[in-house]
Design an enzyme around this catalytic site. Structure first.
Site, mmCIF file in Angstrom:
data_model
loop_
_atom_site.group_PDB
_atom_site.id
_atom_site.type_symbol
_atom_site.label_atom_id
_atom_site.label_comp_id
_atom_site.label_asym_id
_atom_site.label_seq_id
_atom_site.Cartn_x
_atom_site.Cartn_y
_atom_site.Cartn_z
ATOM 1 N N CYS A 1 35.151 52.236 35.914
ATOM 2 C CA CYS A 1 35.596 50.822 35.645
ATOM 3 C C CYS A 1 36.357 50.696 34.217
ATOM 4 C CB CYS A 1 34.666 49.658 36.066
ATOM 5 S SG CYS A 1 35.504 47.949 36.138
ATOM 6 N N ASP B 1 43.294 25.145 49.967
ATOM 7 C CA ASP B 1 43.136 24.992 51.380
ATOM 8 C C ASP B 1 43.139 23.567 51.749
ATOM 9 O OD1 ASP B 1 40.728 23.839 50.413
ATOM 10 O OD2 ASP B 1 39.384 25.131 51.496
ATOM 11 N N CYS C 1 36.609 47.707 32.925
ATOM 12 C CA CYS C 1 36.678 46.355 32.489
ATOM 13 C C CYS C 1 35.886 46.167 31.106
ATOM 14 C CB CYS C 1 35.927 45.427 33.427
ATOM 15 S SG CYS C 1 34.363 45.286 33.760
ATOM 16 N N HIS D 1 33.055 41.812 36.037
ATOM 17 C CA HIS D 1 33.093 43.046 36.502
ATOM 18 C C HIS D 1 33.617 43.086 38.007
ATOM 19 C CE1 HIS D 1 32.502 46.973 38.144
ATOM 20 N NE2 HIS D 1 31.746 46.465 39.172
ATOM 21 N N CYS E 1 32.198 47.008 31.446
ATOM 22 C CA CYS E 1 31.946 48.482 31.614
ATOM 23 C C CYS E 1 32.263 49.145 30.488
ATOM 24 C CB CYS E 1 32.513 48.973 32.982
ATOM 25 S SG CYS E 1 32.141 48.363 34.536
ATOM 26 N N ASP F 1 41.468 35.855 50.171
ATOM 27 C CA ASP F 1 40.603 35.372 49.104
ATOM 28 C C ASP F 1 39.059 35.309 49.768
ATOM 29 O OD1 ASP F 1 41.076 33.018 51.408
ATOM 30 O OD2 ASP F 1 39.250 32.504 50.198
#
Ligand SMILES: [Zn+2]
Length: 427
Positions: free
Chosen positions: A362, A91, A364, A393, A367, A324
């Site tokens: 999930c 930014d 990931c 996660h 998990c 974002d």
């Protein structure tokens, strides 16, 4: 050109495509994790790669104050400094500076502000903000704008919009005069070669060795990108891409005018700024929809600073390509976890002996391995690992949400995008 944007499928207003940057391909619509200080808090870069992060965001204001732009520039820009070969967006510092309402003074020339770290006085103008962004060396950088506060009277929103337009022109003029100063320099070749080694994770065309030089190069038959991505001489080296920002408060007519006049100045991509500043969510949606209608369809559109999982899916369906938000990372550090079954506050006692995975749907690494009981214990005991695992996660949940959105758009199932995405608290 230093970015190319290709729309490959669309459904309703939503579109799925590829944003090709000097540091790799970004599949859109994309969620960009926030790495304020050149770090996504608690998550090392190799884990971000494993999660499939193709672009992340860093904040100019924070990096300007610490460690300082010159330090980052000497390290080859943010890519070299933080050892991240994929794409980065910065930014302009405008939003952060405007958040310091007690500590800033705005004039036509720019903004004088006091550091939140030590109270020292600093000045950002469109020129000095762009100088900082060029020194940091992100692939995509933002024009210096004024984020109109909410609520704002129409006259105030108009005056603020007019200043943002004048600052957009000054940002572009400075960028065009100085864009060759990007610090990728001699490190560019090594960054590109290392990127080619990992390029398969982007489903990129296969790379091959140039038989004369031995250098890796892309098979660009499908992309026509040889000159942008191959290690090059300075004359045709890729540069950063500067995006303009649409403002105009919550007034749809001002938003239209801001969009049209920003497009007249001409940028390779356009952001919608000044939202998520306290307005009702229905208003955010209205403004996004109204603004997107006045942005060119062949350029990427970036909605700054949103939102919940349902919201990012919704905005992607309205034709936004990039988003974002600090929400998944910040919420994770406070023990708030997004799951396919709703939002979970892991600190609650009811999880103390819960053997289930955080989110059974999930895949990931958190998990797959840990129980809710263990995550609850780590959080209650204030273990650093709690922040790491929770953030991994939540980021995975956001990135998966966008993967599903892209998939749905490609299958022509835009209306099904929202099903299964929920951040409502668990009943
Ligand atoms: Zn997970």
């Amino acid at each position: 050109m230093s970015i190319q944007f290709q729309i490959e499928a669309s459904h309703g207003a939503g579109r799925a495509g590829r944003l090709i940057t000097p540091h790799g391909v970004v599949e859109t619509p994309v969620f960009m994790p926030v790495g304020t200080l050149a770090s996504v808090k608690g998550v090392p870069q190799d884990l971000l790669e494993e999660l499939g992060v193709q672009i992340l965001l860093a904040n100019t204001y924070h990096l300007y104050l610490r460690p300082g732009v010159d330090t980052v520039r000497r390290m080859g820009g943010l890519h070299g400094f933080m050892a991240w070969d994929r794409a980065i967006l910065t930014d302009s510092g405008g939003f952060q500076v405007f958040s310091l309402s007690e500590l800033r003074k705005v004039t036509e020339e720019g903004v004088t502000f006091r550091s939140h770290l030590d109270g020292s006085s600093h000045f950002f103008s469109p020129e000095s903000a762009l100088e900082a962004e060029i020194g940091l060396g992100a692939d995509i950088i933002m024009a210096f704008d004024e984020c109109t506060e909410f609520p704002a009277e129409r006259e105030r929103a108009r005056a603020s919009m007019e200043m943002t337009l004048r600052w957009a022109k000054r940002s572009k003029d400075y960028f065009e005069a100085h864009k060759q100063e990007v610090p990728w320099g001699s490190r560019q070749s090594s960054v590109v070669s290392r990127r080619l080694d990992t390029v398969s994770s982007f489903d990129f065309p296969v790379s091959s060795k140039d038989k004369h030089t031995g250098n890796s190069k892309l098979d660009t038959r499908n992309f026509g990108l040889a000159n942008d991505l191959r290690p090059t001489t300075n004359d045709d080296a890729p540069t950063q891409s500067l995006f303009g920002i649409v403002q105009g408060g919550m007034d749809l007519e001002l938003r239209r005018e801001s969009a049209e006049r920003t497009v007249e100045i001409g940028f390779p991509g356009y952001a919608i700024g000044g939202l998520s500043v306290g307005e009702p969510r229905e208003v955010t949606r209205e403004v996004v929809e109204a603004t997107v209608a006045h942005l060119p369809s062949d350029k990427p559109r970036y909605l700054m600073g949103v939102g919940t999982p349902e919201e990012i899916a919704l905005y992607a369906g309205l034709g936004v390509d990039m988003m974002d938000c600090v929400l998944p990372t910040r919420a994770a550090r406070h023990g708030l976890l997004f799951t396919s079954e709703g939002k979970i506050s892991i600190k609650q006692a009811r999880y103390a002996t819960d053997e289930r995975a955080l989110d059974p749907a999930c895949s990931c690494r958190v998990c797959r391995r840990y129980s809710r009981a263990y995550l609850r214990h780590l959080y209650a005991a204030n273990e650093v690992l709690a922040q790491v695992l929770n953030t991994v996660h939540n980021l995975c949940f956001y990135l998966d949400t966008m993967r599903r959105v892209r998939h749905s758009i490609r299958l022509g199932e835009g209306t099904r995008v929202l099903s299964g995405v929920s951040s409502q608290p668990k009943p």
